[in-house]
Design a protein around this motif. Structure first.
Motif, short mmCIF file in Angstrom:
data_model
loop_
_atom_site.label_atom_id
_atom_site.label_comp_id
_atom_site.label_asym_id
_atom_site.label_seq_id
_atom_site.Cartn_x
_atom_site.Cartn_y
_atom_site.Cartn_z
N CYS A 46 0.60 -1.53 -0.13
CA CYS A 46 0.15 0.13 0.05
C CYS A 46 1.07 1.31 -0.36
CB CYS A 46 -0.89 -0.02 0.91
SG CYS A 46 -2.20 -1.44 1.09
N THR B 243 1.38 7.35 -4.88
CA THR B 243 0.28 7.41 -4.92
C THR B 243 -0.44 8.32 -6.24
OG1 THR B 243 -0.65 9.12 -3.56
CG2 THR B 243 -0.76 7.60 -2.60
N THR C 134 -7.43 7.15 -12.93
CA THR C 134 -7.89 6.68 -13.30
C THR C 134 -8.41 6.37 -14.03
OG1 THR C 134 -9.57 5.56 -12.01
CG2 THR C 134 -9.94 6.59 -11.38
N THR D 165 0.12 9.31 2.65
CA THR D 165 -0.39 8.25 3.42
C THR D 165 -1.03 7.84 4.48
OG1 THR D 165 0.29 6.84 1.05
CG2 THR D 165 -0.82 6.20 3.07
N GLN E 13 -11.99 7.79 -4.65
CA GLN E 13 -11.28 7.54 -4.81
C GLN E 13 -10.18 7.49 -4.23
OE1 GLN E 13 -11.12 4.29 -6.78
NE2 GLN E 13 -12.22 4.53 -8.35
N THR F 158 -7.72 5.58 -1.47
CA THR F 158 -6.05 6.03 -1.96
C THR F 158 -5.01 5.48 -0.87
OG1 THR F 158 -6.43 6.44 -3.99
CG2 THR F 158 -3.75 6.42 -2.90
N LYS G 221 -6.13 3.06 2.34
CA LYS G 221 -6.27 1.94 1.47
C LYS G 221 -5.26 0.95 3.04
CE LYS G 221 -5.06 -1.21 -2.04
NZ LYS G 221 -4.70 -1.18 -3.83
N SER H 150 -11.23 -0.25 -6.30
CA SER H 150 -10.93 0.48 -5.73
C SER H 150 -9.42 0.76 -6.99
CB SER H 150 -10.69 0.78 -4.87
OG SER H 150 -9.94 1.93 -4.07
N GLU H 151 -9.13 1.88 -7.38
CA GLU H 151 -8.28 2.32 -8.37
C GLU H 151 -7.44 3.54 -7.62
OE1 GLU H 151 -8.59 1.96 -12.54
OE2 GLU H 151 -9.99 0.91 -12.58
N ARG H 152 -6.43 3.36 -8.09
CA ARG H 152 -5.02 4.54 -7.07
C ARG H 152 -5.22 5.80 -7.91
NH1 ARG H 152 -1.10 3.90 -3.44
NH2 ARG H 152 -1.32 1.84 -3.36
N SER I 121 -4.89 10.20 -8.52
CA SER I 121 -4.09 11.18 -7.98
C SER I 121 -4.74 12.30 -6.76
CB SER I 121 -4.26 13.17 -8.50
OG SER I 121 -3.52 13.61 -8.05
N THR I 122 -4.01 12.12 -4.98
CA THR I 122 -4.54 12.93 -4.15
C THR I 122 -3.48 14.47 -3.33
OG1 THR I 122 -2.32 11.19 -2.82
CG2 THR I 122 -4.58 10.49 -3.25
#
Length: 268
Positions: free
Chosen positions: A31, A35, A39, A83, A159, A163, A166, A221-223, A225-226
């Motif tokens: 994980c 990130t 997507t 994260t 998402q 991300t 997770k 779930s898909e990674r 941008s965060t």
């Protein structure tokens, strides 16, 4: 699978396998990767949980005025999201966030034009031991286990919330569901996170995995941008207390506020 009504009363957590800690460690290694991804939703039946521009009624905030303008004014640097950790402290912190943002609702209440209105999106989350992505003939080793709910405040993509949280969700799920650890520590590499539109359904520790019909609505779930996402603007709430954990803070206060509001209506 027996469905439980939406309730904020925590059930006693189940016993889990001795392999849990080994599986958690491997899952976390998977994980804590970059990130910064985008997507593409590949299935036409997928539920869109990202707010459109017309839906983005974020909580109104005072805008700080800059001391100048024109050429040579540097733009603020984009913040790199961190994260969320996978431990008891992080679980309590993100649970606090969930209660604070949602006020124990699964959709915003009130008028979007009100000053105290804050938009948010919730999703139900699930975990399974999935197939080997490198083997086209590989099949999932377990079904989807209902784990809890996540929230993304303001205009944050749901998402992005998934991300960043997770690892925490995986950590929580293997403490909730011994079925996820029964496949051995190597299976940790194949843990998958899924989600669907929010519901009033919550899991009980005696539940089994979703049946085939229920599982059709789960999206993997898909990674995404965060960038510029703060962990304070996202949250996670498990459906019941994982083993060895007892939530005690902001959710209790929110429940008291709801009870007081009901009493005021009944006894004006």
């Amino acid at each position: 699978m027996k469905q439980q009504p939406f309730s904020f009363t925590m059930a006693k957590a189940p016993h889990h396998s001795r392999l849990s800690h080994a599986i958690i460690n491997i899952a976390l290694l998977l994980c804590h990767q970059s990130t910064a991804f985008t997507t593409v939703l590949q299935h036409s039946h997928q539920v869109t949980l990202t707010p459109s521009s017309s839906q983005r009624h974020a909580k109104k905030k005072a805008v700080k005025q800059s001391g100048g303008g024109g050429f040579g004014v540097a733009k603020p640097a984009a913040k790199t999201a961190t994260t969320v950790a996978a431990d008891k402290n992080a679980l309590e912190s993100q649970w606090d966030n969930f209660a604070s943002i949602t006020d124990l609702e699964i959709a915003p209440k009130g008028d979007p034009d009100d000053d105290d209105y804050r938009h948010f999106i919730c999703a139900d989350v699930f975990v399974r031991v999935g197939p080997d992505a490198n083997d086209s003939e590989s099949k999932a080793l377990t079904g989807w286990y209902r784990t809890g709910k996540v929230v993304a405040a303001d205009d944050i993509d749901i998402q992005a919330s998934l991300t960043l949280q997770k690892g925490l969700i995986f950590w929580t799920s293997v403490h909730m569901w011994p079925q996820l650890t029964s496949k051995g520590k190597d299976a940790a590499r194949f843990l998958q996170l899924g989600f669907m539109a929010p519901s009033m359904t919550m899991a009980a520790e005696t539940d089994s995995a979703l049946d085939e019909d229920e599982a059709e609505d789960v999206q993997v779930s898909e990674r995404v941008s965060t960038q510029d996402v703060s962990s304070k603007d996202i949250g996670f709430r498990p459906d019941y207390n994982p083993k060895g954990f007892s939530y005690k803070r902001r959710e209790s206060a929110a429940m008291k506020r709801k009870k007081s509001a009901i009493e005021e209506i009944v006894n004006p």
